[in-house]
Design a protein around this motif. Sequence first.
Motif, PDB file in Angstrom:
ATOM      1  N   ASN A  76       0.910  -0.995  -0.127  1.00 39.88           N
ATOM      2  CA  ASN A  76      -0.117  -0.024  -0.140  1.00 39.88           C
ATOM      3  C   ASN A  76       1.017   1.243  -0.009  1.00 39.88           C
ATOM      4  N   ALA A  77       1.981   1.029   0.565  1.00 45.22           N
ATOM      5  CA  ALA A  77       2.907   2.281   0.553  1.00 45.22           C
ATOM      6  C   ALA A  77       3.517   2.582  -0.861  1.00 45.22           C
ATOM      7  N   GLN A  78       3.417   1.421  -1.372  1.00 48.53           N
ATOM      8  CA  GLN A  78       4.129   1.801  -2.994  1.00 48.53           C
ATOM      9  C   GLN A  78       2.976   2.058  -3.733  1.00 48.53           C
ATOM     10  N   LYS A  79       1.742   1.672  -3.516  1.00 48.98           N
ATOM     11  CA  LYS A  79       0.718   2.201  -4.396  1.00 48.98           C
ATOM     12  C   LYS A  79       0.533   3.780  -4.072  1.00 48.98           C
ATOM     13  N   LYS A  80       0.647   3.960  -2.921  1.00 47.78           N
ATOM     14  CA  LYS A  80       0.323   5.603  -2.429  1.00 47.78           C
ATOM     15  C   LYS A  80       1.618   6.414  -2.781  1.00 47.78           C
ATOM     16  N   TYR A  81       2.719   6.063  -2.327  1.00 48.18           N
ATOM     17  CA  TYR A  81       3.946   6.858  -2.616  1.00 48.18           C
ATOM     18  C   TYR A  81       5.167   6.536  -3.412  1.00 48.18           C
ATOM     19  N   GLN A  82       5.216   5.587  -3.964  1.00 46.10           N
ATOM     20  CA  GLN A  82       5.999   4.872  -4.901  1.00 46.10           C
ATOM     21  C   GLN A  82       7.375   4.896  -4.184  1.00 46.10           C
ATOM     22  N   ILE A  83       7.473   4.161  -3.233  1.00 45.70           N
ATOM     23  CA  ILE A  83       8.759   3.864  -2.253  1.00 45.70           C
ATOM     24  C   ILE A  83       9.720   3.130  -2.586  1.00 45.70           C
ATOM     25  N   LEU A  84       9.300   2.079  -3.421  1.00 50.01           N
ATOM     26  CA  LEU A  84      10.451   1.030  -3.750  1.00 50.01           C
ATOM     27  C   LEU A  84      11.224   1.502  -4.994  1.00 50.01           C
ATOM     28  N   GLN A  85      12.460   0.888  -4.933  1.00 54.15           N
ATOM     29  CA  GLN A  85      13.570   1.095  -5.915  1.00 54.15           C
ATOM     30  C   GLN A  85      13.764  -0.224  -6.400  1.00 54.15           C
ATOM     31  N   PRO A  86      14.289  -0.533  -7.682  1.00 51.59           N
ATOM     32  CA  PRO A  86      14.664  -1.904  -8.163  1.00 51.59           C
ATOM     33  C   PRO A  86      15.573  -2.466  -7.036  1.00 51.59           C
ATOM     34  N   GLY A  87      15.452  -3.892  -6.832  1.00 51.38           N
ATOM     35  CA  GLY A  87      16.115  -4.520  -5.915  1.00 51.38           C
ATOM     36  C   GLY A  87      15.601  -4.437  -4.530  1.00 51.38           C
ATOM     37  N   ASP A  88      14.931  -3.809  -4.159  1.00 51.91           N
ATOM     38  CA  ASP A  88      14.341  -3.513  -2.777  1.00 51.91           C
ATOM     39  C   ASP A  88      13.636  -4.898  -2.281  1.00 51.91           C
ATOM     40  N   VAL A  89      12.601  -5.442  -2.913  1.00 52.40           N
ATOM     41  CA  VAL A  89      11.700  -6.601  -2.477  1.00 52.40           C
ATOM     42  C   VAL A  89      12.830  -7.711  -2.419  1.00 52.40           C
ATOM     43  N   ASP A  90      13.813  -7.983  -3.474  1.00 51.50           N
ATOM     44  CA  ASP A  90      14.464  -8.957  -3.321  1.00 51.50           C
ATOM     45  C   ASP A  90      15.594  -9.034  -2.060  1.00 51.50           C
ATOM     46  N   LYS A  91      15.630  -7.847  -1.769  1.00 50.70           N
ATOM     47  CA  LYS A  91      16.696  -7.874  -0.393  1.00 50.70           C
ATOM     48  C   LYS A  91      15.690  -8.181   0.980  1.00 50.70           C
ATOM     49  N   ALA A  92      14.680  -7.595   0.872  1.00 51.41           N
ATOM     50  CA  ALA A  92      13.599  -8.091   1.954  1.00 51.41           C
ATOM     51  C   ALA A  92      13.448  -9.596   2.251  1.00 51.41           C
ATOM     52  N   ILE A  93      13.211 -10.282   0.759  1.00 48.65           N
ATOM     53  CA  ILE A  93      12.630 -11.540   0.795  1.00 48.65           C
ATOM     54  C   ILE A  93      14.020 -12.259   1.166  1.00 48.65           C
ATOM     55  N   ASN A  94      15.230 -11.910   0.585  1.00 44.71           N
ATOM     56  CA  ASN A  94      16.420 -12.608   1.030  1.00 44.71           C
ATOM     57  C   ASN A  94      16.813 -12.918   2.637  1.00 44.71           C
ATOM     58  N   THR A  95      16.344 -11.473   3.271  1.00 46.39           N
ATOM     59  CA  THR A  95      16.592 -11.377   4.514  1.00 46.39           C
ATOM     60  C   THR A  95      15.445 -12.098   5.408  1.00 46.39           C
ATOM     61  N   ALA A  96      14.266 -12.216   4.949  1.00 46.70           N
ATOM     62  CA  ALA A  96      13.396 -13.159   5.593  1.00 46.70           C
ATOM     63  C   ALA A  96      13.635 -14.500   5.312  1.00 46.70           C
ATOM     64  N   GLN A  97      14.100 -14.914   4.258  1.00 47.32           N
ATOM     65  CA  GLN A  97      14.535 -16.313   4.334  1.00 47.32           C
ATOM     66  C   GLN A  97      15.995 -16.677   5.285  1.00 47.32           C
ATOM     67  N   ALA A  98      16.734 -15.737   5.347  1.00 43.41           N
ATOM     68  CA  ALA A  98      17.830 -15.966   6.216  1.00 43.41           C
ATOM     69  C   ALA A  98      17.673 -16.151   7.780  1.00 43.41           C
ATOM     70  N   ILE A  99      16.271 -15.406   8.290  1.00 42.14           N
ATOM     71  CA  ILE A  99      16.190 -15.548   9.458  1.00 42.14           C
ATOM     72  C   ILE A  99      15.060 -16.744   9.829  1.00 42.14           C
ATOM     73  N   GLY A 100      14.708 -17.121   8.832  1.00 40.55           N
ATOM     74  CA  GLY A 100      14.001 -18.306   9.077  1.00 40.55           C
ATOM     75  C   GLY A 100      14.660 -19.251  10.080  1.00 40.55           C
ATOM     76  N   ASP A 101      13.639 -19.853  10.966  1.00 38.92           N
ATOM     77  CA  ASP A 101      14.285 -20.712  12.232  1.00 38.92           C
ATOM     78  C   ASP A 101      14.930 -22.120  11.693  1.00 38.92           C
ATOM     79  N   ASP A 102      14.699 -22.517  10.558  1.00 38.25           N
ATOM     80  CA  ASP A 102      15.398 -23.665  10.180  1.00 38.25           C
ATOM     81  C   ASP A 102      16.944 -23.419   9.845  1.00 38.25           C
ATOM     82  N   ARG A 103      16.993 -22.194   9.209  1.00 39.59           N
ATOM     83  CA  ARG A 103      18.453 -21.863   8.497  1.00 39.59           C
ATOM     84  C   ARG A 103      19.131 -21.360  10.017  1.00 39.59           C
ATOM     85  N   LEU A 104      18.523 -20.447  10.961  1.00 41.09           N
ATOM     86  CA  LEU A 104      19.173 -20.134  12.101  1.00 41.09           C
ATOM     87  C   LEU A 104      19.647 -21.325  13.117  1.00 41.09           C
ATOM     88  N   GLN A 105      18.739 -22.398  13.251  1.00 40.75           N
ATOM     89  CA  GLN A 105      19.054 -23.581  14.017  1.00 40.75           C
ATOM     90  C   GLN A 105      20.109 -24.300  13.432  1.00 40.75           C
TER      91      GLN A 105
END
Length: 300
Positions: free
Chosen positions: A230-259
């Motif tokens: 919704n922030a992107q829809k209203k304010y165009q906050i994202l730049q190329p690569g932003d979503v990929d970085k967030a997804i990569n980080t979400a994967q990195a802090i999965g319980d299975d990977r951390l354990q």
Amino acid sequence: MRWEDYRRSDNVEDRRGETEYASAGQSFGGGGGGGLGIGAIVVLGLIGWAFGIDPRLLIGGAELFNGARHSQTQSAPPQPQSKQAGTPTDQMGQFVAAVLAENEDVWTDILPSQAGVNYVKPKLVLYSGSTRSGCGGASASMGPFYCPNDQKVYLDTSFFRDMKEKLGGGGDFAYAYVISHEIGHHIQNLLGILPKVQAAQQRASKADANALSVRVELMADCLAGVWAANAQKKYQILQPGDVDKAINTAQAIGDDRLQKQAQGYVVPDSFTHGSAAQREQWLNTGLKSGEVNACNTFKR
């Protein structure tokens, strides 16, 4: 991520640089007195790097998750009362205040229309090292968290440095995702979900309580995605690569990977935040839908 031209929230409580008491680490570290044992270090490794409230904070006591129902949380001495309210002037403080403002504006708009609930703006507390919260002592080693007792988000921004150095992540949108995940817990509180989960956990086995915590955390991941969409829809906050970085980080802090990283093997019954695949899935669900009702992890 574009944030520099956006307004800053004044709902920031800046405690950085204050002289605080030593954090009540036993409340969060898990068992034992004095120094940290191996078990406590593993827990801190798993939870301290994760995006979310400590599940034991959510239910108001470590004993419910550790099975140590007889243990007592030590009281911490009061902290100094002086603190800076309003928008910080340093770059990191400005960034946090801008992300908080974007959350305020998005959720004030969409929460009533999508869920029939008015958005109540939480405070965000910036601190260094340790501080006191409505859920007890807060320490930088715990990572960011939301305390439902005082409806505040607590953040030591050194966590962002740890994200970059220990997880290979980083970037403004990844940091905004961390903050927005905590705001997601506030949304859950406003919707009445957190009290219901707490009551269910008090009646549940340790494994079932952990499973409920996973659902809470994955929903917060999804709600962070809803905010971003919704922030992107209203304010165009994202730049190329932003979503990929967030997804990569979400994967990195999965319980299975951390354990796997911390102890060399995985114990699914002990998951409290979700696997790498689950965290990616629910972040994407929020990003693609932009709808609160798409985030009901308790029905799946």
